[in-house]
Design a protein around this motif. Sequence first.
Motif, PDB file in Angstrom:
ATOM      1  N   ALA A   3       0.831  -1.203   0.000  1.00 22.32           N
ATOM      2  CA  ALA A   3       0.000   0.000   0.000  1.00 22.32           C
ATOM      3  C   ALA A   3       0.868   1.256   0.000  1.00 22.32           C
ATOM      4  CB  ALA A   3      -0.922  -0.017   1.216  1.00 22.32           C
ATOM      5  N   LEU A   4       1.960   1.233   0.765  1.00 24.72           N
ATOM      6  CA  LEU A   4       2.846   2.398   0.831  1.00 24.72           C
ATOM      7  C   LEU A   4       3.514   2.660  -0.511  1.00 24.72           C
ATOM      8  CD1 LEU A   4       4.160   4.604   2.527  1.00 24.72           C
ATOM      9  CD2 LEU A   4       5.936   2.955   3.190  1.00 24.72           C
ATOM     10  N   ALA A   5       3.977   1.598  -1.160  1.00 24.78           N
ATOM     11  CA  ALA A   5       4.626   1.753  -2.457  1.00 24.78           C
ATOM     12  C   ALA A   5       3.645   2.281  -3.500  1.00 24.78           C
ATOM     13  CB  ALA A   5       5.212   0.426  -2.910  1.00 24.78           C
ATOM     14  N   TYR A   6       2.431   1.779  -3.447  1.00 30.04           N
ATOM     15  CA  TYR A   6       1.425   2.229  -4.409  1.00 30.04           C
ATOM     16  C   TYR A   6       1.078   3.702  -4.187  1.00 30.04           C
ATOM     17  CZ  TYR A   6      -2.872   2.547  -7.088  1.00 30.04           C
ATOM     18  OH  TYR A   6      -3.836   2.938  -7.973  1.00 30.04           O
ATOM     19  N   THR A   7       0.944   4.107  -2.928  1.00 31.33           N
ATOM     20  CA  THR A   7       0.651   5.506  -2.624  1.00 31.33           C
ATOM     21  C   THR A   7       1.789   6.404  -3.099  1.00 31.33           C
ATOM     22  OG1 THR A   7      -0.640   4.841  -0.685  1.00 31.33           O
ATOM     23  CG2 THR A   7       0.087   7.128  -0.786  1.00 31.33           C
ATOM     24  N   ARG A   8       3.026   5.961  -2.908  1.00 30.15           N
ATOM     25  CA  ARG A   8       4.177   6.742  -3.369  1.00 30.15           C
ATOM     26  C   ARG A   8       4.160   6.864  -4.892  1.00 30.15           C
ATOM     27  NH1 ARG A   8       7.965   3.518  -1.853  1.00 30.15           N
ATOM     28  NH2 ARG A   8       7.912   4.226   0.316  1.00 30.15           N
ATOM     29  N   TYR A   9       3.853   5.767  -5.557  1.00 29.81           N
ATOM     30  CA  TYR A   9       3.767   5.777  -7.026  1.00 29.81           C
ATOM     31  C   TYR A   9       2.687   6.748  -7.495  1.00 29.81           C
ATOM     32  CZ  TYR A   9       1.980   4.207 -11.547  1.00 29.81           C
ATOM     33  OH  TYR A   9       1.501   4.166 -12.833  1.00 29.81           O
ATOM     34  N   GLU A  10       1.527   6.717  -6.846  1.00 30.10           N
ATOM     35  CA  GLU A  10       0.423   7.603  -7.217  1.00 30.10           C
ATOM     36  C   GLU A  10       0.791   9.075  -6.994  1.00 30.10           C
ATOM     37  OE1 GLU A  10      -3.279   7.074  -8.150  1.00 30.10           O
ATOM     38  OE2 GLU A  10      -1.866   5.804  -9.210  1.00 30.10           O
ATOM     39  N   THR A  11       1.531   9.337  -5.919  1.00 28.87           N
ATOM     40  CA  THR A  11       1.940  10.710  -5.637  1.00 28.87           C
ATOM     41  C   THR A  11       2.854  11.244  -6.721  1.00 28.87           C
ATOM     42  OG1 THR A  11       1.797  10.273  -3.250  1.00 28.87           O
ATOM     43  CG2 THR A  11       3.045  12.212  -3.940  1.00 28.87           C
ATOM     44  N   VAL A  12       3.837  10.460  -7.101  1.00 29.12           N
ATOM     45  CA  VAL A  12       4.766  10.870  -8.153  1.00 29.12           C
ATOM     46  C   VAL A  12       4.019  11.095  -9.456  1.00 29.12           C
ATOM     47  CG1 VAL A  12       6.729  10.128  -9.565  1.00 29.12           C
ATOM     48  CG2 VAL A  12       6.757   9.732  -7.098  1.00 29.12           C
ATOM     49  N   ARG A  13       3.108  10.186  -9.777  1.00 31.02           N
ATOM     50  CA  ARG A  13       2.362  10.299 -11.028  1.00 31.02           C
ATOM     51  C   ARG A  13       1.492  11.557 -11.045  1.00 31.02           C
ATOM     52  NH1 ARG A  13      -2.183   7.377 -13.794  1.00 31.02           N
ATOM     53  NH2 ARG A  13      -2.916   6.663 -11.775  1.00 31.02           N
ATOM     54  N   ALA A  14       0.874  11.857  -9.909  1.00 26.74           N
ATOM     55  CA  ALA A  14       0.018  13.045  -9.835  1.00 26.74           C
ATOM     56  C   ALA A  14       0.834  14.322 -10.025  1.00 26.74           C
ATOM     57  CB  ALA A  14      -0.716  13.069  -8.495  1.00 26.74           C
ATOM     58  N   PHE A  15       2.028  14.384  -9.433  1.00 29.16           N
ATOM     59  CA  PHE A  15       2.832  15.586  -9.532  1.00 29.16           C
ATOM     60  C   PHE A  15       3.452  15.762 -10.923  1.00 29.16           C
ATOM     61  CE2 PHE A  15       2.508  15.777  -4.952  1.00 29.16           C
ATOM     62  CZ  PHE A  15       2.583  17.131  -4.692  1.00 29.16           C
TER      63      PHE A  15
END
Length: 245
Positions: A3-15
């Motif tokens: 879950a943490l890795a996915y959230t980090r991935y989503e954050t990078v993608r959003a920015f």
Amino acid sequence: MSALAYTRYETVRAFRNKRFFLFSLGFPLALFFLIAGPNQGENDLQGTGLPAPVYFMVSMASFGTMTAMLSTGARIAAERAVGWNRQLRISPLSASAYLRAKVAIAYTMALLSLGMLYVAGAILGVRLPAGEWIGMTMLILIGLIPFAALGVLLGHLLSVEAIGPAIGGGTSLLALLSGTWFPLGQTGFVHDVAQGLPSFWLVQANRVALGGHAWSLTGWLVVAGWSVVLTVAAARAFRRDTGRA
């Protein structure tokens, strides 16, 4: 994927999404300066008791944060189109972790938009006690709950081609009906309709600057009701689309 890795991935993608920064951050900011700037000296905007910079700071913040929350739907629709959701089903990532990550990113983007509008408001002379800044912020964050659910719902119902116009048109219509561009007054058909919309109460968060309570019991019931209805609908759409509990 954790879950943490996915959230980090989503954050990078959003920015990395330039269109998000243009429409969710840049557009409301530019509108604020264009509308509030010429009215900077107005201390009682159309009888609201609020200075124009305060009124438009919160109304533009509501517009920007609504867009940020609904942009979750665009990301979900894009993932569905390329089959990314199917890949996630065979990963260890749980359905609840997936949804939490989507909502967390939406709130992160909304807070960024809100912070930029607050800075812009301060530039135009908005000065409020710390308690009023905090009170407005908390009301806005609570008022965004139904839009977080709506973003997930739209993402699982609409295609990539349809969701852009749906988000843009829907946000613009809600802004128009909710007093984003101008105060609605205290009576009239539009005012009565607006009171049943959660977007209206987002804008009403600016009433905290008068030293009182921005939301009446009606406001709390409207936001709570829409939050429950849209959350249930989003959960059903998610389960139907992914086949996951």
